[in-house]
Design an enzyme around this catalytic site. Structure first.
Site, short mmCIF file in Angstrom:
data_model
loop_
_atom_site.label_atom_id
_atom_site.label_comp_id
_atom_site.label_asym_id
_atom_site.label_seq_id
_atom_site.Cartn_x
_atom_site.Cartn_y
_atom_site.Cartn_z
N TYR A 198 0.86 -1.19 0.00
CA TYR A 198 0.00 0.00 0.00
C TYR A 198 0.89 1.23 0.00
O TYR A 198 1.76 1.39 0.86
CB TYR A 198 -0.90 0.00 1.23
CG TYR A 198 -2.05 0.96 1.12
CD1 TYR A 198 -3.27 0.54 0.58
CD2 TYR A 198 -1.93 2.28 1.52
CE1 TYR A 198 -4.33 1.42 0.46
CE2 TYR A 198 -2.99 3.16 1.40
CZ TYR A 198 -4.18 2.73 0.88
OH TYR A 198 -5.24 3.60 0.75
N TYR A 211 -5.44 4.32 -8.13
CA TYR A 211 -5.70 4.40 -6.69
C TYR A 211 -7.04 3.75 -6.38
O TYR A 211 -8.09 4.38 -6.43
CB TYR A 211 -5.70 5.86 -6.24
CG TYR A 211 -5.81 6.05 -4.75
CD1 TYR A 211 -4.85 5.53 -3.89
CD2 TYR A 211 -6.87 6.76 -4.19
CE1 TYR A 211 -4.94 5.71 -2.52
CE2 TYR A 211 -6.97 6.95 -2.81
CZ TYR A 211 -6.00 6.42 -1.98
OH TYR A 211 -6.09 6.59 -0.62
#
Length: 583
Positions: free
Chosen positions: A296, A346
């Protein structure tokens, strides 16, 4: 290697168009992604008996998705929201369900549409802007309004505070963060779905504008609209499907609950320590056996600290590891091979999850890496508050073809603990006499009242501002156990007492970390900071400096004292002035 999740695998992946995609609701995009994932898994949508819904910030995605898909008689239906860690949490729940027989085919889906046509991408997650030249000072209300005035206006500011603390403790540099951005852009060049594919250099990174020092534009993730879904089923069913199964070897979670007070490891250690240990133990692997990472990456700093906390390099050496080229194509540890969220797309935790599935299947095309035996996937939610880890592989548990990889900068075995921060300078707590006189107004430099705005009290904050008008700093204190708390505390986290009392604090402390917030074409507009009061708690506050250039003299452990200021007919409020920084 037994692997605690031997019965579960990812059988299907569905991805809608991603990026600047307009005109569809999150629910419509989510339904489309689930249908694509079901088709990829070789099943009808009606065969799904589990649905885990992971909403983004836009809203409009909830349990009604099941109705939109025409699903009936579901054995498992829930919303999963741990922010950026939701993907890992959803796959964990789905894997447990199919391995136990509670469900057969579980869809996990994320969708969001934060981008608005014609609006700046950054506006989706908060604003760094200061007042416009003709707009006049903003008006803000209560403690939340005061925090925004100090500069706490976006998630980026909080990550900048964390990054600054790590830099101060370990010598991490902006150029080392830039190496992460550059490496991921190199990977993105081979990803046709990536939003940014043009190469960048360290010089490009250093020339990109500040957002909140020490984070630049190229340290920050992009913003995308779209949806991603996966289908989790048993390994046996997945093996019978049309696509190669991606086996779930292990999972783990970590929720550190950093208390913002003396001794906190905020910015130094994350939930990746706990989550990584649990996932690797379940999978029966060590950090040395991880061959690829899909991490992440809301910010470059998140990648760096996560690598350290997984034990893939030594604590404090993440910057050196990244600068060595290890994460880039041809490096020893492929990381975020689709470009991640910095350059790819994203989709919260579904960005690293989807790229892990693509790589494990061998579908990476130009960016395909051979290092897919043991793929570590991470999710991070909140401000380093929630962490999830998956260990995935194209091989069933117990079977792999890879050799051990020596972790950078440390012996194998697990993550190293954080080093202590550098010692504070002698005499770091200023004497009482150095506190400005009650009611004094500090100089009008960076962080001054024009940027903070006109503050109005509300019923909850009235005692705080009334004391500020008298030149006193009030915070909370628990009457039961004596613990000092922040002004916003509604209860004592130590003993649970629900009536902490306003209590006068000394107004003296030391600087923990700070950020310099910039506005486009304006420059520095705010100096949000975390200050450790002499009583122990950390205060999210603003710094007041004599001039705009003085922030270069700031350092952790610098003594600070409270002063009070205000604007117009608004409330007076505290700011903190570093001791020893002259005009």
């Amino acid at each position: 290697m037994s692997g605690g999740s031997a019965g579960a695998a990812i059988a299907g992946l569905g991805m809608t168009s991603l990026g600047k995609v307009y005109g569809a609701t999150p629910r419509a995009l989510a339904a489309r992604a689930v249908r694509l994932a079901a088709a990829d898994a070789g099943i009808r949508v009606g065969e799904l008996d589990g649905l885990l819904v992971c909403p983004g910030i836009t809203g409009g995605l909830d349990l009604s998705l099941a109705d939109a898909l025409g699903l009936r008689d579901l054995a498992l239906l829930s919303v999963v929201n741990s922010f950026g860690a939701s993907a890992v949490m959803a796959v964990q729940v789905a894997a447990q369900a199919v391995a136990s027989g509670a469900a057969r085919h579980v869809a996990c889906v994320f969708a969001d549409t934060p981008l608005r046509e014609g609006a700046p991408a950054g506006s989706a997650f908060g604003s760094h802007a200061g007042p416009g030249p003709a707009a006049g000072p903003p008006e803000r209300r209560g403690l939340a309004g005061l925090a925004a005035g100090y500069g706490f206006r976006s998630v980026t500011v909080h990550y900048a505070l964390a990054a600054r603390r790590h830099m101060a403790a370990f010598g991490t540099t902006s150029e080392q963060l830039g190496a992460i951005a550059v490496a991921q852009r190199q990977w993105a060049a081979g990803n046709p779905l990536a939003q940014f594919r043009d190469p960048i250099t360290i010089e490009d990174h250093q020339r990109s504008r500040w957002i909140a020092e020490p984070l630049r534009l190229l340290d920050c993730s992009l913003v995308s609209n779209g949806a991603v879904a996966v289908i989790v089923t048993t390994a046996a069913r997945a093996a019978a499907g049309p696509r190669p199964p991606v086996h779930v070897w292990g999972w783990g979670q970590g929720h550190p609950g950093h208390r913002m007070s003396r001794g906190s490891e905020f910015g130094l250690v994350t939930g990746a320590v706990q989550a990584g240990k649990a996932a690797m133990a379940m999978a029966g692997v060590s950090p040395a056996e991880v061959t690829m990472c899909q991490l992440y990456d809301c910010y470059t700093f998140t990648v760096l600290v996560t690598l350290e906390d997984y034990g893939l390099c030594a604590k404090g050496e993440g910057g050196t590891f990244a600068a060595s080229g290890a994460l880039a194509p041809g490096g020893s540890l492929p990381v975020n091979t689709g470009g991640g969220q910095l350059s790819g797309y994203y989709m919260w935790g579904f960005t690293p999850l989807s790229e892990a599935v693509i790589q494990a299947r061998g579908d990476g095309g130009e960016r395909q890496s051979p290092a897919t035996d043991v793929i570590l996937v991470s999710g991070n939610g909140g401000i380093l508050a929630h962490h999830g880890t998956l260990i995935l592989s194209p091989h069933p548990p117990g079977r792999r073809a890879g050799a051990r990889r020596a972790p950078a900068g440390r012996a194998a075995g697990g993550p190293a603990s954080a080093r202590p921060e550098p010692a504070r300078p002698a005499g770091s707590t200023p004497p009482a006499g150095s506190t400005p006189p009650a009611g004094s107004t500090p100089p009008a430099g960076l962080g001054g009242p024009l940027g903070i705005g006109v503050i109005r009290s509300d019923p909850r904050s009235e005692p705080f501002f009334a004391a500020a008008a008298r030149g006193e700093l009030l915070i909370k204190r628990c009457p039961a156990c004596g613990q000092w708390l922040a002004p916003s505390a509604a209860a004592c986290p130590g003993c649970g007492d629900e009536e902490p009392r306003w209590t006068r604090a000394s107004g003296r402390g030391t600087l923990v970390t700070w950020a310099v917030v910039h506005a486009r074409d304006v420059g520095p507009v705010a100096l949000p900071a975390l200050v450790e009061l002499a009583e122990g708690p950390w205060l999210a506050t603003g710094l007041q400096l004599p001039d705009d250039g003085s922030h270069s003299a700031l350092r952790p452990g610098l003594p600070v004292v409270v002063a009070f200021t205000g604007l117009g007919d608004g409330e007076r409020y505290p700011v903190f002035c570093p001791v020893g920084i002259a005009r």
